[in-house]
Motif scaffolding. Sequence first.
Motif, PDB file in Angstrom:
ATOM      1  N   ASP A 118      37.934  49.800 -28.484  1.00 19.57           N
ATOM      2  CA  ASP A 118      39.039  50.703 -28.133  1.00 19.57           C
ATOM      3  C   ASP A 118      38.577  52.162 -28.085  1.00 19.57           C
ATOM      4  N   LEU A 121      36.482  52.558 -24.894  1.00 21.33           N
ATOM      5  CA  LEU A 121      37.308  52.480 -23.689  1.00 21.33           C
ATOM      6  C   LEU A 121      38.059  53.790 -23.456  1.00 21.33           C
ATOM      7  N   ALA A 122      38.477  54.430 -24.540  1.00 21.19           N
ATOM      8  CA  ALA A 122      39.212  55.689 -24.417  1.00 21.19           C
ATOM      9  C   ALA A 122      38.350  56.799 -23.821  1.00 21.19           C
ATOM     10  N   ALA A 126      40.176  55.673 -16.156  1.00 21.85           N
ATOM     11  CA  ALA A 126      41.203  54.631 -16.067  1.00 21.85           C
ATOM     12  C   ALA A 126      40.740  53.438 -15.225  1.00 21.85           C
ATOM     13  N   ARG A 129      38.757  51.178 -17.398  1.00 25.73           N
ATOM     14  CA  ARG A 129      39.618  50.537 -18.398  1.00 25.73           C
ATOM     15  C   ARG A 129      40.423  49.404 -17.763  1.00 25.73           C
ATOM     16  N   ASP A 130      40.944  49.652 -16.572  1.00 22.16           N
ATOM     17  CA  ASP A 130      41.702  48.606 -15.869  1.00 22.16           C
ATOM     18  C   ASP A 130      40.809  47.422 -15.517  1.00 22.16           C
ATOM     19  N   ARG A 132      38.137  46.478 -17.073  1.00 18.57           N
ATOM     20  CA  ARG A 132      37.839  45.760 -18.318  1.00 18.57           C
ATOM     21  C   ARG A 132      39.002  44.844 -18.693  1.00 18.57           C
ATOM     22  N   TRP A 139      35.528  43.642 -13.264  1.00 21.61           N
ATOM     23  CA  TRP A 139      34.630  44.454 -14.092  1.00 21.61           C
ATOM     24  C   TRP A 139      33.264  44.606 -13.427  1.00 21.61           C
TER      25      TRP A 139
END
Length: 301
Positions: A118, A121-122, A126, A129-130, A132, A139
Amino acid sequence: MRAVLALALVATGCSGWIKGRAAATTYEILEQSQRSARRLPDVELARAAMPSGIVQLEAFALAYPDHRGFRTLHAENLCQYAVGFVFDDWEDASLRGRSDEARRLAARLGPLLDACVDANLALLPAALRDARAHGGDAWIARLAAARRDEVPALLWLATSDAVRLALDPLRGLGKLDAIERTLARCTALAPGFHDADGELLLGALAAGRSRFLRGSDGSAQFQKARRALGDGALIVDVMFARSVAVARQDRALFQTTLERVLAADVTRWPDRRLANELARRKAQRYLDAIETLVPAATAPR
């Protein structure tokens, strides 16, 4: 009225400048503390210090949300603790037959790895992240557009997935292709990054697969890591012995490689002291488990 407004604007600007200067100074101190930690000769001191350091880094990340450096340091230290200490303890318990302890550590690793993922990913855009979240082809397709500055977070995502694969090979096998493609992209964008972690992990995964499916044993990746890191990175030899020598079932190579690590004078490389002490601890563990990893009756392939 205009004078009051001007004074308010000046005060706001000063406040922002002071806060920015405080963040920059604090970050410089924290970076120096990271360098100091790498020179520690005492593994247990480093282990004991990390949890409070992680909490402190999270506090700074919350206090200065616009400063990416604090969030990056927090993510890196969180992942290093999970992989470098808790997973290392799990491996030790597993190899030495302490099954109850191994199960407890595996259960503890789950939330730590979730937090590691987490936090990294931050740090990513975006679109990644999407991708993933969707996994699989989404991916892999998005990896082609990954940038050099995204490598640290991508590398920790792949490492976390590889740790889960080690904890539960059958459950994690479906992610192997994505792990390897992520690592390959990282090594292409930043060869040798962060002690050649990408190359070493790619080599270890290839060696593990070769025991059952033949093919490359990963030795080429270890050669790349050695060229990238030069002299003094003992973890390269330790992982080579644990993966390639074990895959080949070459007991002599396994033993001589690890004994060379244990005989090394780690004071020659002060900036790698902690990493080398951790590597030496692994080397001794693997030598102690030689009958399990490379039985005497097995001839090298």
